[in-house]
Design a protein around this motif. Sequence first.
Motif, PDB file in Angstrom:
ATOM      1  N   GLN A 198     -15.395   8.091   4.606  1.00 57.05           N
ATOM      2  CA  GLN A 198     -14.124   7.534   5.077  1.00 57.05           C
ATOM      3  C   GLN A 198     -14.294   6.523   6.201  1.00 57.05           C
ATOM      4  O   GLN A 198     -15.064   6.738   7.132  1.00 57.05           O
ATOM      5  CB  GLN A 198     -13.201   8.664   5.547  1.00 57.05           C
ATOM      6  N   THR A 222       7.807  -6.521  -4.531  1.00 58.35           N
ATOM      7  CA  THR A 222       6.632  -6.654  -3.688  1.00 58.35           C
ATOM      8  C   THR A 222       5.468  -7.302  -4.421  1.00 58.35           C
ATOM      9  O   THR A 222       4.806  -8.193  -3.899  1.00 58.35           O
ATOM     10  CB  THR A 222       6.197  -5.269  -3.171  1.00 58.35           C
ATOM     11  N   PHE A 223       5.219  -6.836  -5.663  1.00 57.90           N
ATOM     12  CA  PHE A 223       4.043  -7.322  -6.379  1.00 57.90           C
ATOM     13  C   PHE A 223       4.375  -8.446  -7.357  1.00 57.90           C
ATOM     14  O   PHE A 223       3.479  -9.147  -7.794  1.00 57.90           O
ATOM     15  CB  PHE A 223       3.400  -6.182  -7.190  1.00 57.90           C
ATOM     16  N   MET A 274      -2.327  -2.019  -9.514  1.00 56.88           N
ATOM     17  CA  MET A 274      -2.129  -1.463  -8.167  1.00 56.88           C
ATOM     18  C   MET A 274      -3.312  -0.574  -7.843  1.00 56.88           C
ATOM     19  O   MET A 274      -3.324   0.600  -8.151  1.00 56.88           O
ATOM     20  CB  MET A 274      -0.846  -0.630  -8.135  1.00 56.88           C
ATOM     21  N   ARG A 275      -4.350  -1.135  -7.284  1.00 55.03           N
ATOM     22  CA  ARG A 275      -5.478  -0.267  -6.962  1.00 55.03           C
ATOM     23  C   ARG A 275      -6.141  -0.654  -5.638  1.00 55.03           C
ATOM     24  O   ARG A 275      -7.317  -0.958  -5.570  1.00 55.03           O
ATOM     25  CB  ARG A 275      -6.487  -0.199  -8.117  1.00 55.03           C
ATOM     26  N   ASP A 276      -5.329  -0.644  -4.612  1.00 53.17           N
ATOM     27  CA  ASP A 276      -5.847  -0.910  -3.273  1.00 53.17           C
ATOM     28  C   ASP A 276      -6.450   0.335  -2.645  1.00 53.17           C
ATOM     29  O   ASP A 276      -7.337   0.259  -1.816  1.00 53.17           O
ATOM     30  CB  ASP A 276      -4.717  -1.401  -2.356  1.00 53.17           C
ATOM     31  N   LEU A 277      -5.899   1.472  -3.022  1.00 52.99           N
ATOM     32  CA  LEU A 277      -6.259   2.710  -2.334  1.00 52.99           C
ATOM     33  C   LEU A 277      -7.330   3.432  -3.130  1.00 52.99           C
ATOM     34  O   LEU A 277      -7.128   3.735  -4.306  1.00 52.99           O
ATOM     35  CB  LEU A 277      -5.027   3.606  -2.202  1.00 52.99           C
ATOM     36  N   LYS A 278      -8.432   3.683  -2.498  1.00 53.01           N
ATOM     37  CA  LYS A 278      -9.524   4.368  -3.204  1.00 53.01           C
ATOM     38  C   LYS A 278     -10.224   5.348  -2.290  1.00 53.01           C
ATOM     39  O   LYS A 278     -10.175   5.223  -1.086  1.00 53.01           O
ATOM     40  CB  LYS A 278     -10.527   3.338  -3.710  1.00 53.01           C
ATOM     41  N   GLY A 279     -10.941   6.270  -2.911  1.00 54.67           N
ATOM     42  CA  GLY A 279     -11.765   7.223  -2.145  1.00 54.67           C
ATOM     43  C   GLY A 279     -10.924   8.196  -1.444  1.00 54.67           C
ATOM     44  O   GLY A 279     -11.214   8.689  -0.411  1.00 54.67           O
ATOM     45  N   ARG A 317      11.305  -1.910  -6.071  1.00 52.08           N
ATOM     46  CA  ARG A 317      10.518  -2.371  -4.924  1.00 52.08           C
ATOM     47  C   ARG A 317       9.166  -2.893  -5.376  1.00 52.08           C
ATOM     48  O   ARG A 317       8.670  -3.890  -4.858  1.00 52.08           O
ATOM     49  CB  ARG A 317      10.328  -1.237  -3.914  1.00 52.08           C
ATOM     50  N   ILE A 318       8.566  -2.210  -6.359  1.00 49.95           N
ATOM     51  CA  ILE A 318       7.268  -2.673  -6.862  1.00 49.95           C
ATOM     52  C   ILE A 318       7.434  -4.086  -7.424  1.00 49.95           C
ATOM     53  O   ILE A 318       6.634  -4.976  -7.170  1.00 49.95           O
ATOM     54  CB  ILE A 318       6.742  -1.709  -7.942  1.00 49.95           C
ATOM     55  N   MET A 332       1.763   9.041 -20.134  1.00 50.10           N
ATOM     56  CA  MET A 332       1.694   8.744 -18.698  1.00 50.10           C
ATOM     57  C   MET A 332       0.346   8.156 -18.324  1.00 50.10           C
ATOM     58  O   MET A 332       0.235   7.288 -17.463  1.00 50.10           O
ATOM     59  CB  MET A 332       1.911  10.022 -17.887  1.00 50.10           C
ATOM     60  N   TYR A 366      -8.453  14.513   4.483  1.00 49.31           N
ATOM     61  CA  TYR A 366      -9.478  15.328   3.823  1.00 49.31           C
ATOM     62  C   TYR A 366      -9.717  16.620   4.569  1.00 49.31           C
ATOM     63  O   TYR A 366     -10.063  17.648   3.973  1.00 49.31           O
ATOM     64  CB  TYR A 366     -10.769  14.528   3.652  1.00 49.31           C
ATOM     65  N   TRP A 399       4.045   5.853  -5.323  1.00 47.88           N
ATOM     66  CA  TRP A 399       4.117   5.937  -6.777  1.00 47.88           C
ATOM     67  C   TRP A 399       3.134   6.987  -7.299  1.00 47.88           C
ATOM     68  O   TRP A 399       3.467   7.836  -8.122  1.00 47.88           O
ATOM     69  CB  TRP A 399       3.825   4.564  -7.395  1.00 47.88           C
ATOM     70  N   LEU A 445       4.391  10.438  -6.396  1.00 46.21           N
ATOM     71  CA  LEU A 445       5.542  10.881  -7.188  1.00 46.21           C
ATOM     72  C   LEU A 445       5.099  11.272  -8.598  1.00 46.21           C
ATOM     73  O   LEU A 445       5.490  12.320  -9.116  1.00 46.21           O
ATOM     74  CB  LEU A 445       6.570   9.749  -7.247  1.00 46.21           C
ATOM     75  N   ALA A 480      12.316   7.085  -8.912  1.00 51.16           N
ATOM     76  CA  ALA A 480      11.291   6.254  -9.548  1.00 51.16           C
ATOM     77  C   ALA A 480      11.865   4.877  -9.849  1.00 51.16           C
ATOM     78  O   ALA A 480      11.190   3.864  -9.663  1.00 51.16           O
ATOM     79  CB  ALA A 480      10.786   6.923 -10.824  1.00 51.16           C
ATOM     80  N   ASP A 509      -4.083   9.334  -0.011  1.00 53.92           N
ATOM     81  CA  ASP A 509      -3.281   8.111  -0.020  1.00 53.92           C
ATOM     82  C   ASP A 509      -1.953   8.322   0.683  1.00 53.92           C
ATOM     83  O   ASP A 509      -1.565   7.548   1.549  1.00 53.92           O
ATOM     84  CB  ASP A 509      -3.012   7.655  -1.458  1.00 53.92           C
ATOM     85  N   LEU A 546      11.911   2.852  -6.735  1.00 56.74           N
ATOM     86  CA  LEU A 546      10.545   2.428  -6.415  1.00 56.74           C
ATOM     87  C   LEU A 546      10.102   1.284  -7.332  1.00 56.74           C
ATOM     88  O   LEU A 546       9.445   0.349  -6.878  1.00 56.74           O
ATOM     89  CB  LEU A 546       9.584   3.599  -6.575  1.00 56.74           C
ATOM     90  N   ILE A 547      10.486   1.371  -8.616  1.00 55.51           N
ATOM     91  CA  ILE A 547      10.078   0.322  -9.544  1.00 55.51           C
ATOM     92  C   ILE A 547      10.662  -1.024  -9.111  1.00 55.51           C
ATOM     93  O   ILE A 547      10.000  -2.051  -9.145  1.00 55.51           O
ATOM     94  CB  ILE A 547      10.508   0.675 -10.979  1.00 55.51           C
ATOM     95  N   LEU A 573       3.791   1.534  -1.219  1.00 54.97           N
ATOM     96  CA  LEU A 573       4.375   1.668  -2.553  1.00 54.97           C
ATOM     97  C   LEU A 573       3.403   2.314  -3.513  1.00 54.97           C
ATOM     98  O   LEU A 573       3.750   3.217  -4.275  1.00 54.97           O
ATOM     99  CB  LEU A 573       4.725   0.286  -3.098  1.00 54.97           C
ATOM    100  N   GLU A 574       2.160   1.842  -3.475  1.00 57.31           N
ATOM    101  CA  GLU A 574       1.164   2.392  -4.383  1.00 57.31           C
ATOM    102  C   GLU A 574       0.970   3.883  -4.109  1.00 57.31           C
ATOM    103  O   GLU A 574       0.947   4.700  -5.033  1.00 57.31           O
ATOM    104  CB  GLU A 574      -0.160   1.646  -4.206  1.00 57.31           C
ATOM    105  N   ARG A 617      -7.198   8.961   6.825  1.00 57.31           N
ATOM    106  CA  ARG A 617      -7.743   9.589   5.606  1.00 57.31           C
ATOM    107  C   ARG A 617      -8.694  10.719   5.974  1.00 57.31           C
ATOM    108  O   ARG A 617      -8.771  11.735   5.290  1.00 57.31           O
ATOM    109  CB  ARG A 617      -8.493   8.556   4.765  1.00 57.31           C
ATOM    110  N   ALA A 626       5.155   0.743 -15.134  1.00 56.26           N
ATOM    111  CA  ALA A 626       5.702   1.866 -14.388  1.00 56.26           C
ATOM    112  C   ALA A 626       6.833   2.541 -15.165  1.00 56.26           C
ATOM    113  O   ALA A 626       6.951   3.762 -15.175  1.00 56.26           O
ATOM    114  CB  ALA A 626       6.193   1.383 -13.028  1.00 56.26           C
ATOM    115  N   ARG A 635       0.826  -1.206   0.000  1.00 61.37           N
ATOM    116  CA  ARG A 635       0.000   0.000   0.000  1.00 61.37           C
ATOM    117  C   ARG A 635       0.857   1.250   0.000  1.00 61.37           C
ATOM    118  O   ARG A 635       0.575   2.222  -0.703  1.00 61.37           O
ATOM    119  CB  ARG A 635      -0.940  -0.019   1.205  1.00 61.37           C
TER     120      ARG A 635
END
Lengths: 458, 193
Positions: free
Chosen positions: A276, B179-180, B188-193, B175-176, B119, A285, A141, A144, B169, A213, B172-173, A137-138, A281, B125, A135
Amino acid sequence: MLYVLLFIPLLPALYALRARETRWLAGSAAAGAVLSLGLSLLAQNQAAGPLRLDGVGLFYLLLTDLLFALVALYAGAYFQASQDREAWRFYAAGNLFLFAMHGAYLAHNLGLLWIFVEGSTLASALLVYHRGGARALEATWKYLMLGSVGIALGLIGVILVYALLGGATLDWQMARELVRAANPAQLKLAFAFLLVGFGTKVGLFPLQAWLPDAHSEAPSPASALLSGTLLNVAFYALLRYAALLGSAGLFGFAAGFLQSFGLASLLAAGLFLFAQKDYKRLLAYSSMEHMGLAIYALGLGIPWLAMLHTLFHSLAKTAAFLSAGNLLLAYQSKLIARVGAVYRAWPATAGLLVLSLLSLAGLPPFGLFYTEFQALFRSSPLAMGLYLLGLLGVFAGLLWPLSRMVFGEGPGMSLGGLPRIRALVVVPAALVGLALILGLFPPTGVVEHLAEVLSWKL
Amino acid sequence: MVGRKSLDALIRLYALQNVLLALLAFGLAQGEWPLVLAGLVLLLLKGVLIPRYLFWLLERLGVSHEVESYLSIPLSLLLGGVLVGIGLRVGSSFVLEGAQLPEAVPVALSLILLGMLSMASRKKAVTQVMGFLGLENGVFLLALAETHGLPLFIELGVALDAFAAVVLAGVLIFRIRTTFGHIDTARMRDLKG
């Protein structure tokens, strides 16, 4: 002297690459920040090469150093309590970050300012990453990439301004003289780029995608630094450019943009807050909301009010993120639903959390109430309505989860191994105390005086 | 840069672009040493160091050297064409009085837009980093075209920042990848909202 001030944070950064003892790391970082605090008071109004320390720079430099010293002390205790052996990463990246911040506040050259703002993005990406994991890392990334594109758009704005000044100078003071002769339509174009570029870093809606995030995945002391100091540096750049536009007699154009971005961020943050499930988070916000309010205050044409707002926000939000760090230590979860009955489990943290969130929700006697009231007082009726609506949303969105966490039912798990290191409570308590005192006696006169360099009304 | 399927070709193209940019800087310099110096440093940094670093990165990562995109090649070529059209169309309003090289301004804008397209539409990545570098070159070209280029020490600072960003970068790549097990940002879409 200014060069000394600029390079001070690099010493503890180098030290952090060698040392592994958390206590010494924390001590050296805090000592570096306190030393620069003292030096910057002595160095006011000095100039050297492209560096100059004027009132606005001094204001933010003092705030940043103060917060950094306190967060460094807290982080020492935090990393000890969470048995994190990689604390040196935080201190190395943190001091590098402080170096970039010093550079940004000391730079009197708009190009140099841009370089250091971009540098602070890179250093804070390291802060967010810390020890890694999927998480983090995401989040890093995303931060950045979005941050780099945003700031590249800002660079287009810088280039256009430079070209409009006839390629003569990028010195802010001289630019303000020369800009009167610039083509107004093209200056507006440049400002649009600058607003979008630096606005991405301030976290204005709809450019805020990276903000929650990064704030939620970073270790708590790093979140506190992001919210309390990083957002300010991009805001500071916007302050400078707004004054530049003011000198060219185009502030009316900038004001419309700033006010609508500010209100949009406020309203959007109010909506996002309700969705949330993660308390970090939630705080992220709330940062978006307050930066929106600061931008709005700038849009009203009152730089000192905007500066005061960021001051109060930084104090309260740093305290809130540090208290949230305590929650994470005690409950091992960032989910609001997993946290309950804090007032019984850890009364001191519960008290700090309540006070800092009440302050962020804009209740008297805290400072944010004062600045919000001042801004409201000077708004047009329509803006006033939207402003109040947004504040109401944020108020409910923040305080409902708070009451749920502090007074709601506990998850029934034992918190036997609660960390009992005094700095975990003392540091946020000092911040809340400072916020309270400054809220009761707002230093309006001082800030107004410091903001005089920005004034464009002659 | 939009239609290419091979990453190696993309990196070589980028290096070539930088050589051309540096030549342009020399051409505009007219014997002014700061510009010549800036051109030399940029040539070294962006024409040699960054491409080498990217090749080394690809080698070490051991991933396929194929560009994966959300869009098919014809579609991305079409979109790229549209963006270039937009760049050329609005370019004229970006030309400021006293621009050194007004013809290059629309080109710079098109480069910036194409960088953004790659992009946004690429999955790997590494290719996103390439897109960022393309965008950055567009900004550099804009600076050359509108003015004499930014002052030397600013230009160097900007280049240094870009270099640091690419190195970061790259780390990080790695590490990505560990890790993955892949470097596909679309997954990579764990984080939302």
